[in-house]
Write a protein that holds these residues in place. Structure first.
Motif, PDB file in Angstrom:
ATOM      1  N   MET A 190       0.844  -1.325   0.154  1.00  0.00           N
ATOM      2  CA  MET A 190       0.015  -0.103  -0.075  1.00  0.00           C
ATOM      3  C   MET A 190       0.902   1.169  -0.055  1.00  0.00           C
ATOM      4  SD  MET A 190      -3.200   0.232   2.629  1.00  0.00           S
ATOM      5  CE  MET A 190      -3.732  -1.136   2.382  1.00  0.00           C
ATOM      6  N   TYR A 191       1.806   1.240   0.704  1.00  0.00           N
ATOM      7  CA  TYR A 191       2.772   2.389   0.750  1.00  0.00           C
ATOM      8  C   TYR A 191       3.366   2.688  -0.356  1.00  0.00           C
ATOM      9  CZ  TYR A 191       2.663   1.761   6.063  1.00  0.00           C
ATOM     10  OH  TYR A 191       2.161   1.628   7.406  1.00  0.00           O
ATOM     11  N   GLU A 192       3.774   1.646  -1.123  1.00  0.00           N
ATOM     12  CA  GLU A 192       4.366   1.699  -2.527  1.00  0.00           C
ATOM     13  C   GLU A 192       3.455   2.294  -3.683  1.00  0.00           C
ATOM     14  OE1 GLU A 192       7.858   1.649  -3.159  1.00  0.00           O
ATOM     15  OE2 GLU A 192       7.645   1.548  -1.068  1.00  0.00           O
ATOM     16  N   GLN A 223       0.910   4.037  -2.833  1.00  0.00           N
ATOM     17  CA  GLN A 223       0.718   5.672  -2.629  1.00  0.00           C
ATOM     18  C   GLN A 223       1.814   6.460  -3.315  1.00  0.00           C
ATOM     19  OE1 GLN A 223      -0.025   6.490   1.623  1.00  0.00           O
ATOM     20  NE2 GLN A 223      -0.143   8.678   1.096  1.00  0.00           N
TER      21      GLN A 223
END
Lengths: 314, 314
Positions: B115-117, B119
């Protein structure tokens, strides 16, 4: 009796269903067609394919089983007028969603985003501030099935829980309850402010500038309910003004979130693309809720589990 | 009575201590000096500054309070010979460490690294496999204070816990217990294999190639005890051979981990730079353990909390 699934469950889930209910004609077909809708007595759907227009064809339809929790996209008025029973899988999301929320909270407290970045640089560093979830206070907007499950887990971590709903009436796993109109007084106590509220007239823009202003400077604000809770401009202003510490957002006013939204790049904002309820076990669980209701339905009973009141939206 | 702290607690923690024990001469000084060591009756240390050489100067020393859990770096033999009492803060790590472990487990299950990637790319995508922690099984190597706390939290998430220690004797929050020599039979059941074992002769290279070969292909292996548990080459081979799903490592054979270690860049490996026990509340908690022991000590008692048996290493 003809039951029309507008999605296709996996073979290993579909077969036992067909076998158990041999008196039923099942149709499994991804993507709704008016042809099949005309023949269906029962429709099983994720709730996004029915509309006022195609519902006109569903002349035999008596029961809609929605394998989802939100029904904003369903043609409520037409369904009510036709007297069609609607039931859903309320509560099915509680495990994956509560796990997602705890994942995000703990990741922030224990500095996981920082850690992942250090690793990319092959850099051994201990220079990071880590805090603890233990002994903090969480305010949960909407302590229903999902909110209470989050409360249960937070309790295990030694967190004090404040529930907040319209009436202020008791809810499970909440140490204290407040009503919507006492929200402003409760917010300054919370280290975590977490919403799982549904979209209704009352919850639209429930949170305003004044609410963010009274939150703790390091509060984690989480919206895992619906994007209508707060005007995104209000939220963005609060983040830019450092009125809160973190925002973790699984829902947005417009989804998908526009590519140029500042939320993607603002520091201390986590964008979760409305996936907190996703789980590899979703269909399995939906069918486990559907089956007992189908047994009742075949016996002519209508007091099914999770019958919805579409006029209230949940 | 002179008590020598080889680190400096924050002013707001130091002052109440000095006030409460006005009969004691306190010295707070970062970095150990033999001059102060000569005068000290009690030393409060993180345990990394004492050695055989400087201990010779500590002629008055009767009690060492170690504000840490591991004592590998302490001159055990010399301390035993001198009859110096050692007590530590066993259990102090349990809250931050258990929170860290749950953070890592949930982050993986709920796809936070992905998810962080996404974003970063401002990309709205739901194409990710998320699983649940609920209904899985965890094998906990070393269900002591920390391991049991992890077990307690895992129980709240609906996880089955298998504890594993030398004797196989009961431990809190473990549904089943097995001894080290039954480990090979228990491993295939575990979705999560988690070690918080201390460094002893018995735990050194306890895990071998054969152990990784019987783990589930998607198992999450976590080492939050000590790096001696497994030869890093054995672990790297198992990861490369896809014998396990994930490795989350807070401890290593050599720390800091060498910049060129393959562990930094192998897919599905999370490197945590031995920070899982870190917490902004660490010193506060240490002093809360120290104070009641000091009260006893001043009364001439020696049955302090967490007295260590240095011959066993814990």
């Amino acid at each position: 009796m003809r039951i029309y699934f507008t999605f296709e469950p996996r073979q290993d889930l579909r077969e036992p269903l067909v076998e158990e209910f041999s008196q039923v004609d099942f149709v499994f077909q991804s993507g709704l067609t008016t042809e099949e809708l005309q023949k269906a007595d029962v429709v099983v759907t994720y709730g996004e394919d029915l509309n006022e227009e195609n519902l006109q064809y569903a002349t035999k339809l008596k029961w809609i089983f929605v394998a989802s929790a939100g029904v904003e996209k369903m043609p409520a008025q037409a369904i009510i007028e036709r007297g069609i029973l609607v039931s859903n899988v309320r509560g099915i999301h509680k495990t994956p969603m509560a796990e997602s929320m705890l994942a995000h909270i703990l990741a922030i407290k224990r500095a996981l985003p920082w850690m992942y970045e250090q690793q990319k640089k092959c850099e051994w560093s201990k220079k990071v501030k880590q805090t603890e979830l233990c002994d903090s206070t969480a305010l949960i907007l909407g302590p229903g099935a999902i909110g209470s499950e989050v409360g249960r887990l937070l309790h295990a971590f030694g967190v004090q829980t404040i529930g907040c709903n319209r009436s202020g009436q008791k809810a499970p796993h909440m140490d204290v309850m407040v009503s919507f109109d006492k929200l402003l007084e409760a917010l300054p106590k919370a280290d975590i402010v977490l919403s799982v509220l549904p979209k209704t007239r009352e919850t639209t823009h429930l949170l305003k500038e004044e609410h963010f202003k009274v939150m703790k400077k390091n509060a984690i604000f989480m919206n895992f309910g619906r994007g209508n809770l707060v005007d995104e401009q209000v939220l963005i202003r609060a983040i830019k003004a450092d009125e809160i510490g973190y925002a973790v957002l699984d829902v947005f006013e417009q989804e998908p979130l526009a590519e140029n939204s500042p939320l993607w790049t603002l520091p201390n904002v986590i964008v979760s693309p409305h996936v907190s309820s996703h789980s590899s076990r979703y269909v399995e669980r939906s069918l486990n809720i559907f089956k007992p209701s189908l047994v009742k339905w075949l016996d002519g009973e209508t007091d099914l589990e999770n019958v919805m009141d579409l006029s209230r939206g949940y």
